[in-house]
Design an enzyme around this catalytic site. Structure first.
Site, short mmCIF file in Angstrom:
data_model
loop_
_atom_site.label_atom_id
_atom_site.label_comp_id
_atom_site.label_asym_id
_atom_site.label_seq_id
_atom_site.Cartn_x
_atom_site.Cartn_y
_atom_site.Cartn_z
N ASP A 31 32.84 41.18 45.44
CA ASP A 31 33.23 41.27 44.03
C ASP A 31 32.05 41.41 43.09
O ASP A 31 31.97 42.34 42.29
CB ASP A 31 34.13 40.10 43.64
N ASP A 259 36.41 43.97 39.16
CA ASP A 259 34.95 44.00 39.23
C ASP A 259 34.37 45.12 38.38
O ASP A 259 33.36 44.95 37.69
CB ASP A 259 34.49 44.19 40.68
#
Length: 303
Positions: A31, A259
């Site tokens: 992430d 993200d």
């Protein structure tokens, strides 16, 4: 004003992408790593803070980051260690599911390693630190304590901190431990990027106003609540929350949607954009990312 140096802290893993048994594509992801790559592509001086092994896969991944412009000075190399691995499967709607092999990855080992203090000093040698709930989970109890002990001095030197709430239940021993860790980091954060699906299992059902008010009560000055799809509530500098919506698209793979939104938002904010403008920039990038398979899209596809 020069652009701030950003470090993204977390775990990078090998990414195996295959809808079923058969040929698969091997890449990398994670992430905060996804956020780091997109920040670098958007022109922010960005480094990744983590640990990798001394194996050929680790070497190839580090070379790939450097080719993207992501700095690796805050990456510890642990002899004999290996990166974690995860596999992605996507359904007909582009929704993904994951399987992980990460319990003894290098990125976990560094939090209990004799090199930890020196490594943390390198991690905190930046202007802005970005981390997530996954970062806190893999650090373990002792690692989280070390990070929380080191942050106040770094904040006093001018470090600023953003926290993305990414919650993965299987990485945590129980909800009370997770909730306490989130509250501790949020009391130090300048920017929080929560999502309803991450926060509800920990703090109960809340509407946007209540969730934002709770984050502000921790002392967070800027809250960007990801509300599903291209929708985000933005609350900054004491102003009332504003809903910012982007254009809806049909996803191919929703991996790295949050993200990349975080990267678009941060890159815009750290180069002078207003919060609502930054949210639109986040939506624009995420809308392109989810139209490609995997976490990292080709350079040529960047908006």
């Amino acid at each position: 004003m020069s652009k701030p140096r950003v470090h993204c802290l977390g775990e990078a893993m090998l990414e195996l992408s295959a809808p079923r048994l058969g040929a698969a594509m091997l890449s990398f992801g994670g992430d905060t790593l996804n956020t780091a790559v997109y920040l670098a592509r958007l022109g922010l001086p960005t480094g990744y803070a983590s640990a990798m092994g001394d194996d050929p896969y680790s070497a190839e991944v580090l070379a790939a980051w450097e080719s993207e412009g992501v700095g690796t000075a805050a990456v510890a190399r642990l002899p004999g260690a290996l990166p974690g691995l995860y596999a992605i499967r996507t359904d007909a709607r582009g929704e993904r599911s994951f399987a992980y092999w990460r319990d003894n990855s290098a990125a976990r080992q560094i939090w209990r390693h004799p090199q930890r203090a020196d490594w943390l000093a390198r991690v905190l040698d930046c202007d802005w630190l970005h981390l997530s709930g996954i970062t806190l989970a893999i650090a373990g109890e002792d690692g989280r304590a070390a990070l929380l002990a080191a942050l106040p001095a770094a904040k006093a030197r001018g470090l600023r901190l953003s926290f993305d709430s990414n919650y993965r239940p299987r990485l945590w021993p129980d909800v009370p431990t997770t909730r306490a860790a989130y509250e501790a980091i949020l009391r130090l954060a300048d920017l929080s990027l929560p999502g309803f699906e991450d926060e509800e299992p920990l703090f109960g059902a809340e509407d946007a106003a209540a969730l934002i008010a709770r984050h502000r009560a921790y002392g967070v000055a800027e809250v960007v609540l990801k509300a599903g799809g291209p929708r985000a509530w933005v609350a900054a500098d004491g102003a009332a929350p504003v809903l910012v919506e982007g254009a809806a698209v049909t996803p191919v793979d929703t991996t790295a949607a949050g993200d990349s939104f975080a990267a678009g938002y941060l890159a815009a904010r750290l180069t002078g954009a207003m919060p609502t403008e930054a949210a639109l920039a986040g939506h624009r990038l995420a809308s392109v990312v989810i139209q490609h398979p995997g976490a990292i899209i080709p350079q040529s596809a960047m908006p």
